[in-house]
Each structure stands twice: as C-alpha cells, then as structure tokens.
Scaffold this motif. Structure first.
Motif, PDB file in Angstrom:
ATOM      1  N   GLU A  45       0.575  -0.812  -0.210  1.00 20.69           N
ATOM      2  CA  GLU A  45       0.509  -0.158   0.062  1.00 20.69           C
ATOM      3  C   GLU A  45       0.977   1.411  -0.116  1.00 20.69           C
ATOM      4  OE1 GLU A  45      -3.487   1.481  -0.529  1.00 20.69           O
ATOM      5  OE2 GLU A  45      -2.992  -0.321  -0.691  1.00 20.69           O
ATOM      6  N   THR A  46       1.605   1.961   0.858  1.00 23.08           N
ATOM      7  CA  THR A  46       2.858   2.101   0.551  1.00 23.08           C
ATOM      8  C   THR A  46       3.134   2.696  -1.017  1.00 23.08           C
ATOM      9  OG1 THR A  46       3.375   2.082   2.796  1.00 23.08           O
ATOM     10  CG2 THR A  46       5.131   3.258   1.982  1.00 23.08           C
ATOM     11  N   TYR A  47       3.475   1.461  -1.370  1.00 26.76           N
ATOM     12  CA  TYR A  47       4.435   1.554  -2.664  1.00 26.76           C
ATOM     13  C   TYR A  47       3.298   2.300  -3.630  1.00 26.76           C
ATOM     14  CZ  TYR A  47       8.861  -0.170  -1.711  1.00 26.76           C
ATOM     15  OH  TYR A  47      10.335  -0.355  -1.350  1.00 26.76           O
ATOM     16  N   PHE A  48       1.855   1.562  -3.212  1.00 24.12           N
ATOM     17  CA  PHE A  48       1.226   2.336  -3.998  1.00 24.12           C
ATOM     18  C   PHE A  48       0.359   3.161  -4.009  1.00 24.12           C
ATOM     19  CE2 PHE A  48      -3.612   1.671  -5.618  1.00 24.12           C
ATOM     20  CZ  PHE A  48      -3.644   1.143  -6.666  1.00 24.12           C
ATOM     21  N   GLN A  49       0.520   4.152  -3.160  1.00 23.41           N
ATOM     22  CA  GLN A  49       0.090   5.040  -2.998  1.00 23.41           C
ATOM     23  C   GLN A  49       0.802   5.805  -3.476  1.00 23.41           C
ATOM     24  OE1 GLN A  49      -3.055   6.867  -1.489  1.00 23.41           O
ATOM     25  NE2 GLN A  49      -3.686   4.625  -1.203  1.00 23.41           N
ATOM     26  N   TYR A  50       1.956   5.686  -3.574  1.00 20.76           N
ATOM     27  CA  TYR A  50       3.307   6.868  -4.536  1.00 20.76           C
ATOM     28  C   TYR A  50       2.910   7.531  -5.293  1.00 20.76           C
ATOM     29  CZ  TYR A  50       6.982   5.553  -0.912  1.00 20.76           C
ATOM     30  OH  TYR A  50       7.897   5.174  -0.253  1.00 20.76           O
ATOM     31  N   PHE A  51       1.313   6.976  -5.955  1.00 20.58           N
ATOM     32  CA  PHE A  51       1.275   7.490  -7.627  1.00 20.58           C
ATOM     33  C   PHE A  51      -0.059   8.761  -6.434  1.00 20.58           C
ATOM     34  CE2 PHE A  51      -2.119   7.823 -10.051  1.00 20.58           C
ATOM     35  CZ  PHE A  51      -1.189   7.461 -11.683  1.00 20.58           C
ATOM     36  N   TYR A  59      12.404   9.802  -0.974  1.00 23.43           N
ATOM     37  CA  TYR A  59      14.167   9.456  -1.069  1.00 23.43           C
ATOM     38  C   TYR A  59      15.342  10.123  -1.614  1.00 23.43           C
ATOM     39  CZ  TYR A  59      11.006   5.438  -1.314  1.00 23.43           C
ATOM     40  OH  TYR A  59      10.291   3.673  -0.719  1.00 23.43           O
ATOM     41  N   LEU A  60      14.695  10.933  -2.368  1.00 23.11           N
ATOM     42  CA  LEU A  60      15.108  12.234  -2.585  1.00 23.11           C
ATOM     43  C   LEU A  60      16.731  12.850  -1.993  1.00 23.11           C
ATOM     44  CD1 LEU A  60      13.788  14.547  -5.207  1.00 23.11           C
ATOM     45  CD2 LEU A  60      16.106  13.360  -5.948  1.00 23.11           C
ATOM     46  N   LYS A  61      15.968  12.901  -0.751  1.00 24.95           N
ATOM     47  CA  LYS A  61      16.527  13.062   0.384  1.00 24.95           C
ATOM     48  C   LYS A  61      17.576  12.006   0.775  1.00 24.95           C
ATOM     49  CE  LYS A  61      12.778  16.115   2.400  1.00 24.95           C
ATOM     50  NZ  LYS A  61      11.891  16.402   2.897  1.00 24.95           N
ATOM     51  N   LYS A  62      16.482  10.658   0.841  1.00 27.03           N
ATOM     52  CA  LYS A  62      18.084  10.324   1.208  1.00 27.03           C
ATOM     53  C   LYS A  62      18.906   9.773  -0.001  1.00 27.03           C
ATOM     54  CE  LYS A  62      15.728   6.557   3.598  1.00 27.03           C
ATOM     55  NZ  LYS A  62      14.416   5.554   3.746  1.00 27.03           N
ATOM     56  N   ASN A  63      19.143  10.212  -0.623  1.00 28.15           N
ATOM     57  CA  ASN A  63      20.132   9.785  -2.393  1.00 28.15           C
ATOM     58  C   ASN A  63      19.786   9.027  -2.534  1.00 28.15           C
ATOM     59  OD1 ASN A  63      21.803  12.252  -0.949  1.00 28.15           O
ATOM     60  ND2 ASN A  63      22.851  11.350   0.201  1.00 28.15           N
ATOM     61  N   GLU A  64      18.666   8.017  -2.530  1.00 28.46           N
ATOM     62  CA  GLU A  64      17.946   7.429  -3.389  1.00 28.46           C
ATOM     63  C   GLU A  64      17.339   7.407  -4.201  1.00 28.46           C
ATOM     64  OE1 GLU A  64      17.867   4.655   0.856  1.00 28.46           O
ATOM     65  OE2 GLU A  64      15.748   5.567  -0.111  1.00 28.46           O
ATOM     66  N   ILE A  65      18.023   7.842  -5.333  1.00 25.68           N
ATOM     67  CA  ILE A  65      17.197   9.126  -6.482  1.00 25.68           C
ATOM     68  C   ILE A  65      16.670   8.716  -7.309  1.00 25.68           C
ATOM     69  CG2 ILE A  65      18.546  11.502  -6.116  1.00 25.68           C
ATOM     70  CD1 ILE A  65      20.695  10.852  -8.132  1.00 25.68           C
ATOM     71  N   ILE A  70      12.228   6.015 -10.404  1.00 31.82           N
ATOM     72  CA  ILE A  70      11.859   4.711 -11.103  1.00 31.82           C
ATOM     73  C   ILE A  70      10.271   4.893 -10.925  1.00 31.82           C
ATOM     74  CG2 ILE A  70      11.402   2.707 -10.156  1.00 31.82           C
ATOM     75  CD1 ILE A  70      14.117   1.515 -10.048  1.00 31.82           C
ATOM     76  N   ILE A  71      10.121   5.618  -9.428  1.00 25.68           N
ATOM     77  CA  ILE A  71       8.411   6.136  -9.408  1.00 25.68           C
ATOM     78  C   ILE A  71       8.305   7.326 -10.268  1.00 25.68           C
ATOM     79  CG2 ILE A  71       7.245   7.018  -7.587  1.00 25.68           C
ATOM     80  CD1 ILE A  71       9.111   5.778  -6.045  1.00 25.68           C
ATOM     81  N   GLU A  72       9.234   8.772 -10.431  1.00 22.34           N
ATOM     82  CA  GLU A  72       8.306   9.715 -11.549  1.00 22.34           C
ATOM     83  C   GLU A  72       8.018   8.741 -12.938  1.00 22.34           C
ATOM     84  OE1 GLU A  72       7.621  13.186 -10.903  1.00 22.34           O
ATOM     85  OE2 GLU A  72       7.645  11.661  -8.941  1.00 22.34           O
ATOM     86  N   PHE A  73       9.196   7.453 -13.439  1.00 19.81           N
ATOM     87  CA  PHE A  73       9.056   7.484 -14.702  1.00 19.81           C
ATOM     88  C   PHE A  73       7.371   6.828 -14.650  1.00 19.81           C
ATOM     89  CE2 PHE A  73       9.629   4.256 -17.569  1.00 19.81           C
ATOM     90  CZ  PHE A  73       9.807   4.781 -18.843  1.00 19.81           C
ATOM     91  N   SER A  74       7.224   5.974 -13.564  1.00 24.03           N
ATOM     92  CA  SER A  74       6.012   4.768 -13.823  1.00 24.03           C
ATOM     93  C   SER A  74       4.745   5.596 -13.424  1.00 24.03           C
ATOM     94  CB  SER A  74       5.825   4.082 -12.586  1.00 24.03           C
ATOM     95  OG  SER A  74       7.388   3.038 -11.945  1.00 24.03           O
ATOM     96  N   ASN A  75       4.642   6.502 -12.687  1.00 27.82           N
ATOM     97  CA  ASN A  75       3.972   7.678 -12.033  1.00 27.82           C
ATOM     98  C   ASN A  75       3.345   8.317 -14.057  1.00 27.82           C
ATOM     99  OD1 ASN A  75       3.893   6.767 -10.258  1.00 27.82           O
ATOM    100  ND2 ASN A  75       4.396   8.927  -8.935  1.00 27.82           N
ATOM    101  N   PHE A  76       4.058   8.109 -14.573  1.00 28.76           N
ATOM    102  CA  PHE A  76       4.016   9.224 -16.248  1.00 28.76           C
ATOM    103  C   PHE A  76       3.261   8.658 -16.836  1.00 28.76           C
ATOM    104  CE2 PHE A  76       5.272   8.648 -20.909  1.00 28.76           C
ATOM    105  CZ  PHE A  76       5.420  10.389 -21.078  1.00 28.76           C
ATOM    106  N   PHE A  77       2.804   6.848 -16.505  1.00 32.55           N
ATOM    107  CA  PHE A  77       1.540   6.325 -17.644  1.00 32.55           C
ATOM    108  C   PHE A  77       0.320   6.315 -16.724  1.00 32.55           C
ATOM    109  CE2 PHE A  77       6.420   4.510 -18.568  1.00 32.55           C
ATOM    110  CZ  PHE A  77       6.409   3.907 -19.864  1.00 32.55           C
ATOM    111  N   GLY A  78       0.415   7.040 -15.372  1.00 35.07           N
ATOM    112  CA  GLY A  78      -0.798   6.821 -14.891  1.00 35.07           C
ATOM    113  C   GLY A  78      -2.096   5.898 -14.541  1.00 35.07           C
ATOM    114  N   ASP A  79      -0.617   5.080 -14.033  1.00 34.59           N
ATOM    115  CA  ASP A  79      -1.792   3.905 -13.076  1.00 34.59           C
ATOM    116  C   ASP A  79      -0.149   3.717 -12.332  1.00 34.59           C
ATOM    117  OD1 ASP A  79      -2.807   0.899 -12.553  1.00 34.59           O
ATOM    118  OD2 ASP A  79      -4.008   1.339 -13.813  1.00 34.59           O
ATOM    119  N   PRO A  80      -0.792   3.317 -11.003  1.00 33.31           N
ATOM    120  CA  PRO A  80      -0.115   3.331  -9.812  1.00 33.31           C
ATOM    121  C   PRO A  80       0.750   1.938 -10.210  1.00 33.31           C
ATOM    122  CG  PRO A  80      -2.312   3.209  -9.586  1.00 33.31           C
ATOM    123  CD  PRO A  80      -2.281   3.439 -10.819  1.00 33.31           C
TER     124      PRO A  80
END
Length: 349
Positions: A45-51, A59-65, A70-80
């Motif tokens: 659910e945590t990953y799903f809600q990132y959409f 993740y940016l603050k933790k340097n896990e860029i 990957i999440i930003e690219f995934s969200n581009f497609f319009g489905d979590p």
C-alpha cells in the motif's frame, strides 16, 4: 520455469543478450506474478500510494535518487500498478543476468533456479521489499565481479545499488572484505567449517547496542528503522523456517570436508560468504533489523545445497526434492502469510 530452463540447459551463448532471448519465456513468467501482485505483503500500500501523494520525495533526501525516478517514470503512465511492473522487470533482468554469470562459470541454470525458488523465499519476498530486492539481486553479482577482480563492474553495480537503497553500501563493503579473506582460506576447508560453527553462538549474543551505536555514528540509512518494531527482537516464530534446510547444510559439510579435491575456485568464495552469514538471522532474536541485513546474503544458501544435489544419487536427489517441496507447499499454499499470500491485480481485466 525450471522445466523450461532444464530443457534449454545444453544451449549456451557467450553473449548475454542471446542467452537472455533463449530464456525469454522463463523471464516473462518470472516477471508476471510480482508485476501483477495486489496487496501482497506489508509495504504494498505504501508503494501503491506513491502515485497519489509525494511521499517518495523522501528518497531524494536519502540520496536514493534512482528509485525516486523509477517512481516518477512509473507515474508518467497514469496507473499506480506500473511501478510494480517496472520494478519486477528490473528484478527479473538482474536475476537472469546473475543466472547467466553463474552458467558461464559452470553452474547449471535450471538447478540454481530450482533451489532458489524452493529454498530461499526470495521470489516471494521481492514482492514486499521492492527497493531492497533490486539490491539483493545485485549482491551475488558483486561477489562474482569481486572474485574475478572486475572492480570497475563491481563499482558500477555498487553505485547503482546505493542510489536505489543506500543501506546496500554495507553489503558491497562486506563483499570486498570477504574477497580479501578468501585469499587466507584457500585450500583450508576446515577453516570455513570452523567459521560456520563459530558464527552460530556469536550471532546469538545480543549486539543490538553496538549495532545501533555504529548506525548512529556513521549515520547509516538503517537508522530510520530505530523508531519502528525492527529495533525489538523478532521472536522464534520468525526464524524457525530458516532452520528447515539445516539438515541439508550439515550434509553438505559432511560431503565437502570428505572430498579430497581442493576447492579454490568461485565455489570456495561463495561457501566462505555463506559460512560467515548463514546464522546471521539469529541476531534478529534481539534486533529484528538483522533479518533485513541477513537477506542480502540469503542467496548464498543455494551453493551448499547445489553441492549436495550435484553429488547425490537419483534417489537421494528425489528425496531431498520432496523434502523441499513439502516445506514449500506448507509455507506458500497451506499456511501463507504476508508476502506468501498472493493476490492478483485484477483491475485491468
């Protein structure tokens, strides 16, 4: 998947891309179920809600860029659900790259896969720990590069791993340390067995305060778990399944120590890593976070089991396989919990 890999085992290509094309049907099946999971494990659910939110900005603050993008690219497609598809493809690609590297060094891909699937639990656990399991598949790849002194490749994959899950830096450092130790244990199987035996009582000792101090001093990423249940003891119920394969491990040591042939190759290195890390899960009785650390090296359980199966008669092989299947069926089909309780994402169908 195992049957398919078995039937194409005799076909070997020096080029990964050609081998990958041959393995493509197995790859598609491997990727499909994690990609189409729904509500599996505690983190879905945590990953799903990132959409729907911007919590992944952390993740940016933790340097896990890399995982952030990957999440930003995934969200581009319009489905979590796309995030799970992309991560599953990445995990699958890394696994089959690892399988290829092992096959190039004399291991049978179908047998490695069979042990991986029945004994490690990694295929199911990757559905819950999306980020970490990208890095976990990288660890044995790092071990191969370290053994072959391919330090540029080792650095590149460590770099990628760090920017997906920063805590993976610890596993990269340990692989380099193990490589240094490997030179001191060549031709000395008894030393590996002694290390294996010695680590069991050592990991039983409560080192939680030391680990926490180290995490705080070096500001390691695992420090974010200090306010969670992971700082407490895990309890025996969470580690009992780790003992299922101990009889086969003990059989391995019986075979291995009686074998008069020197073991100075890659297998020796893998057994060294296994000897140091197998009992690491015992530390989780006082500090549950150690289960996450142990999972980075879980893959190396495969090699002592592989050694036993390679040297077994057909009857012994069959009996061991039945032994593995019984525990797998009980854990996955009869009493599934958490990431072992699979649900299919049906919104697209």
């Amino acid at each position: 998947m195992t049957f398919y890999l078995y039937f194409v085992e005799k076909y070997t290509s020096p080029k990964f891309i050609k081998q990958f094309i041959l393995w493509l049907p197995a790859f598609v099946v491997f990727v499909f179920f994690p990609a189409m999971q729904s509500g599996v494990g505690t983190d879905y659910e945590t990953y799903f809600q990132y959409f729907f939110n911007h919590d992944h900005d952390l993740y940016l603050k933790k340097n896990e860029i890399l995982y952030f993008y990957i999440i930003e690219f995934s969200n581009f497609f319009g489905d979590p659900q796309v995030q799970f598809i992309i991560v599953s493809v990445i995990q699958g690609f890394l696994f089959f790259l690892l399988l290829y590297l092992l096959k190039q060094n004399g291991y049978k891909a179908w047998l490695i896969f069979l042990i991986y699937f029945l004994c490690t639990g990694m295929y199911h656990n990757q559905m819950n720990g999306l980020r970490q399991y990208i890095c976990i598949y990288i660890v044995p790849i790092l071990a191969i590069f370290a053994y072959k002194n391919k330090f540029i490749s080792l650095f590149n994959f460590s770099f990628i791993s760090f920017f997906i899950h920063a805590s993976s830096l610890m596993s990269s450092v340990l692989i380099i340390i193990f490589k240094r130790l490997n030179n001191f244990t060549l031709y000395k199987k008894n030393i590996l067995f002694f290390i294996f035996l010695l680590t069991a009582p050592i990991y039983f000792i409560d080192f939680k305060s030391i680990f926490i101090s180290a995490l705080e001093f070096f500001n390691l990423r695992f420090i974010s778990y200090m306010d969670t249940r992971y700082v407490e003891g895990a309890g025996y119920s969470k580690i009992i399944t780790k003992f299922y394969y101990l009889p086969i491990v003990l059989l391995f040591w019986f075979y291995y120590l009686r074998d008069n042939k020197s073991d100075t190759g890659m297998n020796h290195f893998f057994i060294l890593i296994f000897s140091f890390t197998y009992f690491m899960f015992l530390q989780s009785l006082s500090f549950e976070l150690m289960l996450r650390v142990w999972s980075y090296f879980n893959f190396f359980l495969i090699f002592p089991i592989y050694y036993v199966l390679q040297r077994s008669s057909n009857l012994t092989f069959f009996l061991i396989l039945i032994y593995f299947l019984i525990f797998y069926i009980v854990k996955v089909l009869i009493f599934p919990v958490a990431e072992y309780e699979y649900h299919f994402y049906s919104d697209w169908f």
